[in-house]
Design a protein around this motif. Structure first.
Motif, short mmCIF file in Angstrom:
data_model
loop_
_atom_site.label_atom_id
_atom_site.label_comp_id
_atom_site.label_asym_id
_atom_site.label_seq_id
_atom_site.Cartn_x
_atom_site.Cartn_y
_atom_site.Cartn_z
N GLU A 9 0.82 -1.22 0.00
CA GLU A 9 0.00 0.00 0.00
C GLU A 9 0.85 1.26 0.00
N THR A 10 2.17 1.09 0.04
CA THR A 10 3.10 2.20 0.20
C THR A 10 3.82 2.50 -1.11
N GLU A 11 3.87 3.76 -1.47
CA GLU A 11 4.68 4.15 -2.62
C GLU A 11 6.15 4.02 -2.23
N ASP A 12 6.96 3.53 -3.15
CA ASP A 12 8.37 3.24 -2.88
C ASP A 12 8.52 2.33 -1.66
N PRO A 13 7.90 1.14 -1.71
CA PRO A 13 7.86 0.29 -0.52
C PRO A 13 9.23 -0.11 0.04
N LEU A 14 10.19 -0.38 -0.82
CA LEU A 14 11.50 -0.79 -0.31
C LEU A 14 12.26 0.39 0.29
N SER A 15 11.99 1.58 -0.20
CA SER A 15 12.61 2.78 0.38
C SER A 15 12.02 3.10 1.75
N HIS A 16 10.75 2.74 1.95
CA HIS A 16 10.07 3.07 3.20
C HIS A 16 9.88 1.86 4.12
N ALA A 17 10.52 0.75 3.79
CA ALA A 17 10.32 -0.48 4.57
C ALA A 17 10.73 -0.32 6.03
N ASP A 18 11.83 0.39 6.29
CA ASP A 18 12.27 0.57 7.69
C ASP A 18 11.23 1.36 8.48
N GLU A 19 10.68 2.38 7.85
CA GLU A 19 9.66 3.20 8.50
C GLU A 19 8.40 2.38 8.77
N VAL A 20 7.96 1.60 7.79
CA VAL A 20 6.78 0.75 7.97
C VAL A 20 7.05 -0.30 9.06
N ALA A 21 8.25 -0.86 9.08
CA ALA A 21 8.60 -1.88 10.07
C ALA A 21 8.46 -1.35 11.50
N ARG A 22 8.78 -0.08 11.70
CA ARG A 22 8.67 0.51 13.05
C ARG A 22 7.23 0.58 13.54
N THR A 23 6.25 0.46 12.63
CA THR A 23 4.85 0.52 13.02
C THR A 23 4.27 -0.87 13.31
N LEU A 24 5.03 -1.92 13.04
CA LEU A 24 4.53 -3.28 13.22
C LEU A 24 4.46 -3.67 14.69
N THR A 25 3.48 -4.47 15.02
CA THR A 25 3.41 -5.06 16.35
C THR A 25 4.46 -6.18 16.43
N ASP A 26 4.78 -6.63 17.62
CA ASP A 26 5.70 -7.76 17.75
C ASP A 26 5.16 -8.98 17.01
#
Length: 138
Positions: free
Chosen positions: A29-46
């Protein structure tokens, strides 16, 4: 080396991340997903991090990135993988980066000494590095 993509489908991302997970679905759902993967990962639950890590093959199992078939190395990797999974409750994931399985033994031993939180975040970061490398190698 391939440029990072503007958009990738769930299927394309699942191939890069070794399986479909909530993480992969959010990235799609994210534009440039691999560029923003670290940012998205920080929002994940354990739990979502566990799910993403469990999709990846164990070190020592067949995968395009791993090489080396010394039976002693494979046996030690299997034992260390068991110890790691017993301690942390999820799979050990490392960006192989063209290293042999034997070269990964000290990495696995060192990471066994870390905290659960450190390892969970490190595992996800390694998973992202693997996906980026797979994309650039296509």
């Amino acid at each position: 080396m391939r440029d990072l993509p503007r958009q990738l489908s769930v299927g394309e991302l699942a191939d890069l991340f070794s399986g479909r997970s909530a993480f992969v679905e959010r990235l799609a759902e994210t534009e440039d997903p691999l560029s923003h993967a670290d940012e998205v990962a920080r929002t994940l639950t354990d739990e979502e991090k566990f799910e993403a890590l469990e999709a990846h093959p164990r070190i020592g199992e067949r995968s395009p990135e791993q090489h080396g078939d010394d039976p002693e190395v494979l046996a030690e990797l299997a034992a260390l993988n068991r110890a790691y999974e017993e301690k942390f409750g999820f799979r050990f994931v490392v960006f192989v980066n063209r290293r042999s399985r034997a070269e990964l033994l000290p990495v696995l031993r060192e990471r066994l000494a870390r905290t659960h939180e450190e390892e969970l975040d490190t595992g996800v970061a390694e998973l992202i590095a693997i996906a980026r490398d797979r994309w650039s190698s296509q």
